[in-house]
Design a protein around this motif. Structure first.
Motif, short mmCIF file in Angstrom:
data_model
loop_
_atom_site.label_atom_id
_atom_site.label_comp_id
_atom_site.label_asym_id
_atom_site.label_seq_id
_atom_site.Cartn_x
_atom_site.Cartn_y
_atom_site.Cartn_z
N ALA A 16 123.89 146.07 125.75
CA ALA A 16 124.40 145.13 126.75
C ALA A 16 123.32 144.79 127.76
CB ALA A 16 125.61 145.73 127.45
N LEU A 17 122.50 145.78 128.14
CA LEU A 17 121.43 145.53 129.11
C LEU A 17 120.30 144.71 128.51
CD1 LEU A 17 121.34 148.97 130.93
CD2 LEU A 17 121.98 146.77 131.92
N GLU A 18 120.07 144.84 127.22
CA GLU A 18 119.08 143.98 126.56
C GLU A 18 119.50 142.51 126.66
OE1 GLU A 18 118.78 145.58 122.66
OE2 GLU A 18 117.70 147.39 123.32
N THR A 19 120.79 142.28 126.46
CA THR A 19 121.31 140.92 126.64
C THR A 19 121.22 140.49 128.10
OG1 THR A 19 122.88 141.29 124.84
CG2 THR A 19 123.35 139.46 126.32
N PHE A 20 121.53 141.40 129.00
CA PHE A 20 121.46 141.14 130.43
C PHE A 20 120.07 140.63 130.82
CE2 PHE A 20 120.19 142.94 134.58
CZ PHE A 20 121.18 142.49 135.42
N TRP A 21 119.04 141.35 130.41
CA TRP A 21 117.67 140.94 130.77
C TRP A 21 117.21 139.72 129.99
CZ3 TRP A 21 116.08 142.33 135.16
CH2 TRP A 21 116.39 143.58 135.69
N GLY A 22 117.61 139.62 128.73
CA GLY A 22 117.21 138.46 127.96
C GLY A 22 117.74 137.18 128.56
N LEU A 23 118.98 137.19 129.01
CA LEU A 23 119.55 136.00 129.62
C LEU A 23 118.93 135.72 130.97
CD1 LEU A 23 123.24 136.49 128.56
CD2 LEU A 23 121.82 134.55 127.97
N ARG A 24 118.62 136.78 131.71
CA ARG A 24 117.96 136.55 133.00
C ARG A 24 116.60 135.90 132.80
NH1 ARG A 24 120.13 137.74 137.59
NH2 ARG A 24 121.67 139.38 137.81
N HIS A 25 115.92 136.28 131.73
CA HIS A 25 114.59 135.73 131.49
C HIS A 25 114.63 134.26 131.09
CE1 HIS A 25 112.98 140.06 130.70
NE2 HIS A 25 113.16 139.80 131.98
N LEU A 26 115.83 133.74 130.79
CA LEU A 26 115.95 132.32 130.52
C LEU A 26 115.79 131.49 131.79
CD1 LEU A 26 118.97 132.26 128.05
CD2 LEU A 26 116.56 131.95 127.50
N GLY A 27 115.86 132.13 132.93
CA GLY A 27 115.67 131.43 134.19
C GLY A 27 116.96 131.16 134.93
N ASP A 28 116.88 130.28 135.90
CA ASP A 28 118.01 130.06 136.80
C ASP A 28 119.26 129.56 136.10
OD1 ASP A 28 115.97 128.89 139.58
OD2 ASP A 28 116.47 130.90 138.87
N LYS A 35 126.07 134.10 132.90
CA LYS A 35 125.99 134.66 131.55
C LYS A 35 125.30 136.01 131.51
CE LYS A 35 127.81 130.99 129.67
NZ LYS A 35 129.15 131.06 129.03
N THR A 36 124.80 136.51 132.61
CA THR A 36 124.02 137.74 132.58
C THR A 36 124.84 138.95 132.16
OG1 THR A 36 124.46 138.09 134.93
CG2 THR A 36 122.44 136.93 134.36
N MET A 37 126.14 138.91 132.31
CA MET A 37 126.98 140.05 131.97
C MET A 37 127.72 139.86 130.65
SD MET A 37 126.44 142.34 134.28
CE MET A 37 127.83 143.47 134.30
N ASP A 38 127.32 138.86 129.87
CA ASP A 38 127.99 138.62 128.59
C ASP A 38 127.86 139.81 127.65
OD1 ASP A 38 128.85 136.17 129.39
OD2 ASP A 38 127.76 135.02 127.88
N GLY A 39 126.74 140.53 127.74
CA GLY A 39 126.57 141.70 126.88
C GLY A 39 127.62 142.77 127.15
N PHE A 40 128.01 142.92 128.40
CA PHE A 40 129.04 143.90 128.74
C PHE A 40 130.42 143.42 128.28
CE2 PHE A 40 125.59 145.32 131.34
CZ PHE A 40 125.72 146.69 131.33
N ALA A 41 130.65 142.12 128.37
CA ALA A 41 131.90 141.57 127.87
C ALA A 41 132.01 141.79 126.35
CB ALA A 41 132.00 140.09 128.20
N GLU A 42 130.91 141.54 125.63
CA GLU A 42 130.91 141.75 124.18
C GLU A 42 131.08 143.23 123.84
OE1 GLU A 42 127.24 140.04 122.96
OE2 GLU A 42 127.85 137.98 123.46
N MET A 43 130.48 144.09 124.66
CA MET A 43 130.61 145.53 124.46
C MET A 43 132.07 145.96 124.56
SD MET A 43 128.91 148.28 127.05
CE MET A 43 129.35 150.01 127.13
N LEU A 44 132.76 145.51 125.59
CA LEU A 44 134.16 145.88 125.76
C LEU A 44 135.04 145.24 124.70
CD1 LEU A 44 133.14 147.16 128.35
CD2 LEU A 44 135.17 146.29 129.50
N GLN A 45 134.70 144.02 124.27
CA GLN A 45 135.44 143.41 123.17
C GLN A 45 135.39 144.29 121.93
OE1 GLN A 45 133.54 139.39 123.32
NE2 GLN A 45 135.60 138.70 122.82
N GLY A 46 134.19 144.78 121.61
CA GLY A 46 134.04 145.63 120.44
C GLY A 46 134.85 146.91 120.55
#
Length: 237
Positions: A16-28, A35-46
């Motif tokens: 989830a944190l890899e997604t967090f940082w990857g999305l942040r690196h896309l910029g503003d 979208k920065t917390m989408d990885g945590f949403a996907e984690m809880l979905q699973g």
């Protein structure tokens, strides 16, 4: 009944944190789009799927809307319902995913006011039969980026008309005034103690080693939040 282990949750959190940082690196655009917390949403979905929750019962985005008490409605980050055989719905879980990177002094108070107000609104609506008899699980996940500002930021608040609470002037682990990280921890701790949220998870993410993180308070871990959520869902199946 299935219950994830601490190691499984740690592995999922790293992803989830890899997604967090990857999305942040896309910029503003990524940050503003929430979208920065989408990885945590996907984690809880699973996790919820493994508990037998159908995808149609996991609601996010514009449809994740519940009635309120002090206003008409409130948008949440994730809502979990149970579609019952008689055609009715049972509200099982409500979750918020929040993050912060930089500008802690400007934004922390806003996070506090938002979280406390949202919780008070939800529970008052529940008391007034907005969701039926079952008390939902309410969870809050807060990810902050590791930053020097967290530990060297302003530890005093000038101009107070009365002295601040001792929890902020003598932080329990140091005996010194709480810095920004410690204030954020107290914010989460107090919300859990006052039962505003059933569980809060406080995560400090390492920006240099993507996927690594620390949790300053063992009562505010992602492991406890997920296991409590899973137990609540399984108890109502």
């Amino acid at each position: 009944m299935w219950m994830p282990t601490d190691d499984e949750i740690k592995d999922m959190t790293k992803v989830a944190l890899e997604t967090f940082w990857g999305l942040r690196h896309l910029g503003d655009k990524g940050v503003r789009g929430g979208k920065t917390m989408d990885g945590f949403a996907e984690m809880l979905q699973g996790v919820l799927r493994r508990c037998g929750v159908d995808d149609t019962e996991i609601i996010m985005g514009k449809k994740a809307k519940l009635p309120s008490f002090y206003r008409l409605s409130k948008d949440w980050d994730m809502i979990v319902i149970q579609n019952r055989p008689d055609g009715s719905r049972r509200l099982l879980c409500v979750l918020e995913f929040k993050s912060m990177k930089g500008s802690v002094g400007k934004n922390l108070n806003n996070r506090v006011e938002e979280a406390v107000g949202s919780s008070a609104d939800l529970w008052k609506a529940y008391e007034n039969d907005a969701f039926g008899v079952t008390r939902p699980f309410l969870g809050y996940i807060y990810v902050m980026s590791e930053d020097i500002e967290l530990i060297i930021g302003n530890t005093e608040r000038k101009g107070l008309l009365f002295p601040p609470l001792e929890a902020f002037t003598k932080f329990e682990r140091t005996g010194r005034p709480a810095n920004y990280e410690e204030r954020a921890e107290l914010f989460m701790k107090h919300m859990a103690q006052e039962h505003l949220y059933d569980k809060c998870a406080f995560i400090i993410a390492d920006p240099d080693i993507i996927g690594e993180y620390r949790q300053p308070n063992l009562d505010l871990t992602i492991e406890l939040l997920i296991k409590t959520m899973v137990g609540h869902v399984q108890a109502h199946q």
